[in-house]
Design a protein around this motif. Sequence first.
Motif, PDB file in Angstrom:
ATOM      1  N   GLY A 282       0.778  -1.464  -0.170  1.00 34.52           N
ATOM      2  CA  GLY A 282      -0.027  -0.117  -0.202  1.00 34.52           C
ATOM      3  C   GLY A 282       0.826   1.357   0.076  1.00 34.52           C
ATOM      4  N   ALA A 283       1.871   1.291   0.837  1.00 33.25           N
ATOM      5  CA  ALA A 283       2.639   2.370   0.983  1.00 33.25           C
ATOM      6  C   ALA A 283       4.113   1.979   1.306  1.00 33.25           C
ATOM      7  CB  ALA A 283       2.095   3.701   2.036  1.00 33.25           C
ATOM      8  N   VAL A 284       5.043   2.885   0.869  1.00 33.24           N
ATOM      9  CA  VAL A 284       6.520   2.446   1.236  1.00 33.24           C
ATOM     10  C   VAL A 284       6.915   3.712   2.075  1.00 33.24           C
ATOM     11  CG1 VAL A 284       8.748   1.822   0.402  1.00 33.24           C
ATOM     12  CG2 VAL A 284       6.919   1.144  -0.697  1.00 33.24           C
ATOM     13  N   GLN A 285       7.469   3.345   3.373  1.00 31.30           N
ATOM     14  CA  GLN A 285       8.088   4.341   4.150  1.00 31.30           C
ATOM     15  C   GLN A 285       9.892   3.878   4.238  1.00 31.30           C
ATOM     16  OE1 GLN A 285       5.790   4.669   7.744  1.00 31.30           O
ATOM     17  NE2 GLN A 285       3.902   5.157   6.753  1.00 31.30           N
ATOM     18  N   PRO A 286      10.605   5.044   4.322  1.00 27.86           N
ATOM     19  CA  PRO A 286      11.876   4.457   4.675  1.00 27.86           C
ATOM     20  C   PRO A 286      12.140   4.498   6.029  1.00 27.86           C
ATOM     21  CG  PRO A 286      11.413   6.923   4.244  1.00 27.86           C
ATOM     22  CD  PRO A 286      10.196   6.349   4.116  1.00 27.86           C
ATOM     23  N   CYS A 287      13.128   3.684   6.410  1.00 24.38           N
ATOM     24  CA  CYS A 287      13.551   3.029   7.691  1.00 24.38           C
ATOM     25  C   CYS A 287      14.308   4.331   8.270  1.00 24.38           C
ATOM     26  CB  CYS A 287      14.222   2.096   7.909  1.00 24.38           C
ATOM     27  SG  CYS A 287      14.488   1.588   9.549  1.00 24.38           S
ATOM     28  N   ARG A 288      13.755   5.255   9.086  1.00 22.82           N
ATOM     29  CA  ARG A 288      14.267   6.396   9.832  1.00 22.82           C
ATOM     30  C   ARG A 288      13.989   6.309  11.384  1.00 22.82           C
ATOM     31  NH1 ARG A 288      15.957   6.334   5.416  1.00 22.82           N
ATOM     32  NH2 ARG A 288      16.486   8.058   3.935  1.00 22.82           N
ATOM     33  N   PRO A 289      14.627   6.791  12.143  1.00 25.13           N
ATOM     34  CA  PRO A 289      14.357   6.788  13.730  1.00 25.13           C
ATOM     35  C   PRO A 289      12.828   7.551  13.843  1.00 25.13           C
ATOM     36  CG  PRO A 289      16.661   7.075  13.375  1.00 25.13           C
ATOM     37  CD  PRO A 289      16.136   7.257  12.014  1.00 25.13           C
ATOM     38  N   LYS A 290      11.932   6.693  14.571  1.00 25.56           N
ATOM     39  CA  LYS A 290      10.942   7.434  14.795  1.00 25.56           C
ATOM     40  C   LYS A 290      10.122   6.583  15.738  1.00 25.56           C
ATOM     41  CE  LYS A 290       7.970   5.317  11.093  1.00 25.56           C
ATOM     42  NZ  LYS A 290       7.114   5.546  10.097  1.00 25.56           N
ATOM     43  N   HIS A 291       9.129   7.214  16.129  1.00 25.40           N
ATOM     44  CA  HIS A 291       8.272   6.520  17.226  1.00 25.40           C
ATOM     45  C   HIS A 291       6.789   6.634  17.001  1.00 25.40           C
ATOM     46  CE1 HIS A 291       5.970   6.257  21.128  1.00 25.40           C
ATOM     47  NE2 HIS A 291       6.984   5.535  21.676  1.00 25.40           N
ATOM     48  N   TRP A 292       6.026   5.533  17.152  1.00 21.90           N
ATOM     49  CA  TRP A 292       4.550   5.712  17.167  1.00 21.90           C
ATOM     50  C   TRP A 292       3.719   4.619  17.579  1.00 21.90           C
ATOM     51  CZ3 TRP A 292       7.552   3.001  13.605  1.00 21.90           C
ATOM     52  CH2 TRP A 292       7.091   1.924  13.105  1.00 21.90           C
ATOM     53  N   GLN A 293       2.424   4.797  17.869  1.00 20.60           N
ATOM     54  CA  GLN A 293       1.578   4.055  18.543  1.00 20.60           C
ATOM     55  C   GLN A 293       0.773   3.169  17.555  1.00 20.60           C
ATOM     56  OE1 GLN A 293       0.345   3.730  22.015  1.00 20.60           O
ATOM     57  NE2 GLN A 293       2.365   4.535  22.455  1.00 20.60           N
ATOM     58  N   TRP A 294       0.898   2.017  17.844  1.00 21.11           N
ATOM     59  CA  TRP A 294      -0.238   0.867  17.001  1.00 21.11           C
ATOM     60  C   TRP A 294      -0.606  -0.349  17.992  1.00 21.11           C
ATOM     61  CZ3 TRP A 294       0.720  -4.390  16.367  1.00 21.11           C
ATOM     62  CH2 TRP A 294       0.189  -5.069  15.207  1.00 21.11           C
ATOM     63  N   GLN A 295      -2.031  -0.234  17.733  1.00 25.73           N
ATOM     64  CA  GLN A 295      -2.646  -1.155  18.730  1.00 25.73           C
ATOM     65  C   GLN A 295      -2.556  -1.078  20.317  1.00 25.73           C
ATOM     66  OE1 GLN A 295      -5.177  -3.192  17.651  1.00 25.73           O
ATOM     67  NE2 GLN A 295      -4.755  -2.452  15.625  1.00 25.73           N
ATOM     68  N   GLY A 296      -2.051   0.202  20.641  1.00 27.49           N
ATOM     69  CA  GLY A 296      -1.725   0.369  22.025  1.00 27.49           C
ATOM     70  C   GLY A 296      -0.331  -0.010  22.358  1.00 27.49           C
ATOM     71  N   LEU A 297       0.430  -0.405  21.456  1.00 29.18           N
ATOM     72  CA  LEU A 297       1.823  -0.696  21.713  1.00 29.18           C
ATOM     73  C   LEU A 297       2.607   0.445  21.242  1.00 29.18           C
ATOM     74  CD1 LEU A 297       1.922  -4.303  20.392  1.00 29.18           C
ATOM     75  CD2 LEU A 297       1.553  -3.528  22.816  1.00 29.18           C
ATOM     76  N   ASP A 298       3.799   0.846  21.791  1.00 26.93           N
ATOM     77  CA  ASP A 298       4.775   1.626  21.400  1.00 26.93           C
ATOM     78  C   ASP A 298       5.679   0.924  20.641  1.00 26.93           C
ATOM     79  OD1 ASP A 298       4.043   3.845  23.073  1.00 26.93           O
ATOM     80  OD2 ASP A 298       4.991   2.639  24.954  1.00 26.93           O
ATOM     81  N   LEU A 299       5.940   1.550  19.278  1.00 25.03           N
ATOM     82  CA  LEU A 299       6.962   1.061  18.338  1.00 25.03           C
ATOM     83  C   LEU A 299       7.945   2.052  18.069  1.00 25.03           C
ATOM     84  CD1 LEU A 299       4.502  -0.582  15.536  1.00 25.03           C
ATOM     85  CD2 LEU A 299       5.513  -1.697  17.505  1.00 25.03           C
ATOM     86  N   ALA A 300       9.168   1.703  17.771  1.00 28.15           N
ATOM     87  CA  ALA A 300      10.295   2.731  18.037  1.00 28.15           C
ATOM     88  C   ALA A 300      11.329   2.082  17.005  1.00 28.15           C
ATOM     89  CB  ALA A 300      10.784   3.042  19.171  1.00 28.15           C
ATOM     90  N   ILE A 301      11.466   3.023  16.053  1.00 29.66           N
ATOM     91  CA  ILE A 301      12.725   2.636  14.962  1.00 29.66           C
ATOM     92  C   ILE A 301      14.028   3.252  15.511  1.00 29.66           C
ATOM     93  CG2 ILE A 301      13.558   2.631  12.785  1.00 29.66           C
ATOM     94  CD1 ILE A 301      10.762   2.216  11.575  1.00 29.66           C
ATOM     95  N   LEU A 302      14.820   2.494  15.868  1.00 29.90           N
ATOM     96  CA  LEU A 302      16.094   3.038  16.622  1.00 29.90           C
ATOM     97  C   LEU A 302      17.169   3.608  15.455  1.00 29.90           C
ATOM     98  CD1 LEU A 302      16.137   0.990  19.849  1.00 29.90           C
ATOM     99  CD2 LEU A 302      14.752   3.017  19.504  1.00 29.90           C
ATOM    100  N   GLY A 303      17.458   2.734  14.312  1.00 33.95           N
ATOM    101  CA  GLY A 303      18.215   3.134  13.355  1.00 33.95           C
ATOM    102  C   GLY A 303      17.869   2.380  12.331  1.00 33.95           C
ATOM    103  N   PRO A 304      18.816   2.623  11.273  1.00 33.44           N
ATOM    104  CA  PRO A 304      20.142   3.577  11.236  1.00 33.44           C
ATOM    105  C   PRO A 304      19.534   4.842  10.860  1.00 33.44           C
ATOM    106  CG  PRO A 304      19.797   2.490   9.198  1.00 33.44           C
ATOM    107  CD  PRO A 304      18.772   1.769   9.904  1.00 33.44           C
ATOM    108  N   PRO A 305      20.332   5.918  11.362  1.00 31.00           N
ATOM    109  CA  PRO A 305      19.744   7.101  10.988  1.00 31.00           C
ATOM    110  C   PRO A 305      19.901   7.758   9.525  1.00 31.00           C
ATOM    111  CG  PRO A 305      22.086   7.074  11.787  1.00 31.00           C
ATOM    112  CD  PRO A 305      21.538   6.054  11.948  1.00 31.00           C
ATOM    113  N   VAL A 306      20.713   6.697   8.655  1.00 27.73           N
ATOM    114  CA  VAL A 306      20.420   7.137   7.254  1.00 27.73           C
ATOM    115  C   VAL A 306      20.750   5.673   6.572  1.00 27.73           C
ATOM    116  CG1 VAL A 306      21.840   9.475   7.323  1.00 27.73           C
ATOM    117  CG2 VAL A 306      22.945   7.320   7.291  1.00 27.73           C
ATOM    118  N   PRO A 307      20.133   5.618   5.299  1.00 25.37           N
ATOM    119  CA  PRO A 307      20.532   4.254   4.621  1.00 25.37           C
ATOM    120  C   PRO A 307      21.904   3.859   4.382  1.00 25.37           C
ATOM    121  CG  PRO A 307      18.677   5.890   3.457  1.00 25.37           C
ATOM    122  CD  PRO A 307      19.486   6.506   4.310  1.00 25.37           C
TER     123      PRO A 307
END
Length: 784
Positions: A615-640
């Motif tokens: 459906g959509a493509v997002q790059p893997c960058r450090p960020k934080h969001w909520q999904w189904q009441g869970l905390d999801l955090a991408i910790l790295g890498p800062p650049v590809p």
Amino acid sequence: MNYFLFGFCLTLISTILWPDVPGPVWFPGLICLALLTLKRHPIIAGCLLATAYFSIYLYSMFFAPTKAWSSYQADDKQASWMVRGEIISLVPGEGDWLGANIRLLEPGGIWPAYSGMRLSWSEPPKVKVGEVWDFQVRIKGIGSVLNEGGFNQQKYFLSHHIIAKGRVLNATQVAGTESVRQHLLTAMKPLTETLVGGDLLLALMMGETGQLSDERWQQLRQTGTGHLVAISGLHLSVVSSWVFLLGIWLLGWLWPAQGRRNLLLALGAAAVCATLYAAMAGFGLPTVRALVMLLMVLVLMVSKRFASPWERLLYALFAVLLLDPLSPLSAGFWLSFAALAIILLTLRPLMTAHLSRRERMRAGVLAFVRLQLWLSLGLGALQLWLFGAVSPYSILVNLLMVPWFSLVVIPLTLLGALVCSLGLAVGIVSNLPLLLAQWGLTPFLWALHWSDSWPHAWLTLPEDWQWGLSAVLFAMLLYYLLPGRRMVAAIPLLPLVFVAAQWGYVRLADDKAAIPWQVDLLDVGQGLAVVISRQQQAFIYDTGAAYGSFTYARRSILPFLAARGLTQVEYVLISHGDNDHAGGATVLSQTFPDATLITNAALTSNVPLDGGTLGAVQPCRPKHWQWQGLDLAILGPPVPLEGNDGSCVLKVSDAGFSMLLPGDIELAGEQALMQSGKYLEAQVLVAPHHGSRTSSSIEFIQAVSPQLVLFPAGYANQYGFPKADVVQRYRDLDTATLTSGEQGQISIRVYPAREQWQVLTYRTDMAPFWYNRLFEFGVGKKGR
């Protein structure tokens, strides 16, 4: 009833639930106790003797080969062994690889057991079933990936007496094949290739299903008619019935007699023809079981001793289990005997009723309709238990096709095969005798073709629904078949009350954060696939490997999602572009086109997404969001980044539990994470890079401080992951360790309301049966 046989059969059937099998030290005691209790407690004697017999049989399968291979050096990459075996079946492989199942002759099992091996053969010469070869092989155990909903290849191997796998290094033919069946099969294949439905005719004549395409198998599943083209008890019964009836008629016309002579001759002819048909089918294990069952019934018909239908079923069951006590591991065993039991229960009133000829004909028609209904319902419930899926159209299709096959298709097919064989014997090569059989198949081919457009033709249900629906169908069956004890039908429904209460609690919970959630590390061989789920929603981290048309996404991930009822996948995160992490991306993109893809792999390498777009493509960058009441955090890498250190690192947590998934990061990636200032501590860690020495530094382990580390490494993988010193490094820091290749699927169940989490493994907790244990032989290792 023969209570000894009852205890014997019941015990052998129960072996599918045994956690372990008694060893040789128990054999004398079990046999002595059986003999001591035989007179006064025959049912106990039967149980004890069956336990001893099963254990001795299984031990005999493994003893001689294991003793011969005892000097096999697991760490010697060049180690190999010589075995002699007869090829009993061929299995098409990928590319120039061929699979072959062989019966081991040297070293072989101890009679009455026999041992087999599954061979992988690269660029083999032209080989035929029945040939005897000497093979130089590299031996490996039969361990296979084990996940909820997935195909249990290890159980399948054991049901076919396969005790090891081997990679062929060199081979020399010892003896050619001279079997009549192989000669006839070679001649019949060209004759059926030009006929419409020729693949089905060849399967009916010779038991050769290798010509059936994947599309054909799918059509057979959609209509619930696979049993009609796989030679089984139905086909042998049809052949023996036709021969018996024709024999009685001819003998009564040509050679009338007052005694039982003509009956015995007709029964003998029926037994001989059924045996010949089984021989032309190659005496496969399912066919042999059906033949033994039929011959036992015929023997009891000849015997002057009275035997009730249930006693006949018990004697047939005893004969099959005595011949092969591993039969309960096979789905065909359960389907065959369940069908026979339903037939006996349904037709029993007709057998005992005193009716006029006209009343008997009318009752027979009604009984036939009821029989088809209960066969479809009963076997449908059994299919749900065995395969996790069922065809809703099977009742109607089988109601029409079972009598059509019995009265038209099977007789015409075998008659055509007989005429063709006689023609080949005198040098006449023609498929004209098969045209009538082709005509007979026409309605069946129409049904198969129409099934492609039927909605929901093959229903795959979650495991909870499978058990629930099976319980309802079983209760309906008991209610109908036990009119005097209908309260018994309520017993299978009692567990549903507790399941419904639990389901209602979860659905109606006010605090959604208190709803349990789960993380599953799937067993996908030497690769990684993790499913995070809550309330039928799924987040997938990596997709396992792909090799040609084979993908672990199709083999393990999709069946797992179906078994769990996870119909919505919102995110697919590909940590990096290596095949063992991204190989299943194409399959998942086709199955879940609305899912969001998170990855840097498209920027640094080729992620195989041909044939589907997420459906959509997002790059893997450090960020934080909520999904189904869970905390999801991408910790790295800062650049590809390219390579393993470019892996997308994910942390998933709630108020009381967290888990870290670092992909394949190596020492540099670990150092970058520790310097980023991110909070790395987590109760559970998926070991970076599968437990390689390039990762899992002491500093990184201390920074995460996990209570449990999971190694996503295939059983007996060629790299030797996880490395022993890496495992010991974690243990020295008081971290428990589990490996997916050794434990199968590893599940972490989190209960926020209780602030607890639980670890379950497939081999130990979900299916802790003897046939799911690891059966090991030597394996070569390499890598860092």
